[in-house]
Design a protein around this motif. Structure first.
Motif, mmCIF file in Angstrom:
data_model
loop_
_atom_site.group_PDB
_atom_site.id
_atom_site.type_symbol
_atom_site.label_atom_id
_atom_site.label_comp_id
_atom_site.label_asym_id
_atom_site.label_seq_id
_atom_site.Cartn_x
_atom_site.Cartn_y
_atom_site.Cartn_z
ATOM 1 N N GLY A 1 35.427 16.129 59.870
ATOM 2 C CA GLY A 1 36.037 17.325 60.230
ATOM 3 C C GLY A 1 37.387 17.182 60.848
ATOM 4 O O GLY A 1 37.937 18.196 61.600
ATOM 5 N N GLU A 2 37.966 15.980 60.961
ATOM 6 C CA GLU A 2 39.232 15.712 61.590
ATOM 7 C C GLU A 2 40.345 15.940 60.651
ATOM 8 O O GLU A 2 40.066 16.162 59.439
ATOM 9 C CB GLU A 2 39.322 14.115 62.077
ATOM 10 C CG GLU A 2 38.145 13.933 62.922
ATOM 11 C CD GLU A 2 37.971 14.592 64.245
ATOM 12 O OE1 GLU A 2 38.801 15.244 64.758
ATOM 13 O OE2 GLU A 2 36.837 14.609 64.826
ATOM 14 N N LEU A 3 41.538 15.792 61.262
ATOM 15 C CA LEU A 3 42.800 15.959 60.340
ATOM 16 C C LEU A 3 43.234 14.491 59.706
ATOM 17 O O LEU A 3 43.154 13.463 60.486
ATOM 18 C CB LEU A 3 44.002 16.671 61.156
ATOM 19 C CG LEU A 3 43.850 17.908 61.460
ATOM 20 C CD1 LEU A 3 44.811 18.657 62.194
ATOM 21 C CD2 LEU A 3 43.383 18.830 60.431
ATOM 22 N N VAL A 4 43.689 14.626 58.504
ATOM 23 C CA VAL A 4 44.286 13.520 57.966
ATOM 24 C C VAL A 4 45.664 13.226 58.619
ATOM 25 O O VAL A 4 46.148 14.275 58.948
ATOM 26 C CB VAL A 4 44.450 13.839 56.458
ATOM 27 C CG1 VAL A 4 45.438 12.670 55.748
ATOM 28 C CG2 VAL A 4 43.027 13.818 55.638
ATOM 29 N N ASP A 5 46.185 11.932 58.711
ATOM 30 C CA ASP A 5 47.389 11.892 59.572
ATOM 31 C C ASP A 5 48.696 12.700 58.880
ATOM 32 O O ASP A 5 48.789 12.627 57.652
ATOM 33 C CB ASP A 5 47.579 10.697 60.121
ATOM 34 C CG ASP A 5 48.164 9.643 59.005
ATOM 35 O OD1 ASP A 5 49.459 9.897 58.787
ATOM 36 O OD2 ASP A 5 47.333 8.745 58.575
ATOM 37 N N ASP A 6 49.468 13.021 59.758
ATOM 38 C CA ASP A 6 50.601 13.960 59.346
ATOM 39 C C ASP A 6 51.590 12.926 58.301
ATOM 40 O O ASP A 6 51.946 13.887 57.455
ATOM 41 C CB ASP A 6 51.509 14.168 60.505
ATOM 42 C CG ASP A 6 50.753 15.182 61.496
ATOM 43 O OD1 ASP A 6 49.956 15.898 61.057
ATOM 44 O OD2 ASP A 6 51.303 15.319 62.676
#
Ligand code: AMP
Length: 189
Positions: A61-66
């Protein structure tokens, strides 16, 4: 408002109905609905290099890096079908991604036309998310997605409001009524 030529970002927490609205609106407007979540899920399903890199992050549920997301979105927006407009569902999700998007658009002398925020009360979001949860999503992951939204994505509301691009829509109504509200918000600009 002309059918083509719209560059639209749909903003809203997980479970707000962005994906459903994006598909329906994109069909009406004759522009592609671009869901970065769908693109990443497809990469995972295919077992591509990208898929292997993002699988665990997504599952948590985390964000993939920018930087990784920048590459994905740059490539997608360069495709010819996005030339006259697009509806972005799930991007940008951080301030840095919003800057990247501006940069991509600047290279084609374009800018965003609308940012639509779909608002739904927190309790309903949790109920909705649990209702549609994918088999491997635990309640903790759903809560984590909401936490990440508040921490990293919600600041974009002020960012786009300050640029007078933001329109808020009540997402706590029928799918058809939400869509009508979005169309009205887009026509009012
Ligand atoms: P979604 O279907 O939009 O909720 O996306 C599912 C998952 O994909 C998210 O929980 C993130 O792990 C990842 N993801 C999708 N879009 C982005 C983005 N713009 N930035 C970072 N991660 C993303």
């Amino acid at each position: 408002m002309a059918a083509g030529g719209s560059r639209v970002v749909l903003l809203g927490p997980p479970g707000s109905g962005k994906g459903t609205q994006a598909i329906s609106l994109a069909e009406d407007l004759g522009i592609p609905a671009i869901s970065t979540g769908d693109m990443l899920r497809q990469a995972v399903a295919e077992g591509s290099e990208l898929g292997k890199k993002v699988e665990a992050v997504m599952a948590a549920g985390e964000l993939v890096d920018d930087a990784m997301m920048a590459a994905v979105v740059k490539e997608r927006l360069a495709k010819s079908d996005a030339g006259s407009g697009f509806l972005l569902d799930g991007y940008p999700r951080t301030e840095s991604q919003a800057e990247t998007l501006d940069g991509i658009l600047a290279t084609i002398s374009a800018s965003l036309d609308h940012v639509i925020l779909i608002e739904v009360p927190e309790q309903k979001l949790i109920a909705r998310a649990l209702g549609r949860k994918r088999a491997d999503d635990s309640e903790e992951v759903i809560q984590e997605r909401l936490r990440v939204y508040h921490e990293k994505t919600a600041p974009l509301i002020a960012h786009y409001r300050a640029r007078n691009l933001l329109r808020e829509v009540d997402g706590d109504q029928s799918i058809a009524d939400v869509k009508t509200a979005i169309r009205t918000a887009m026509d009012s600009r």
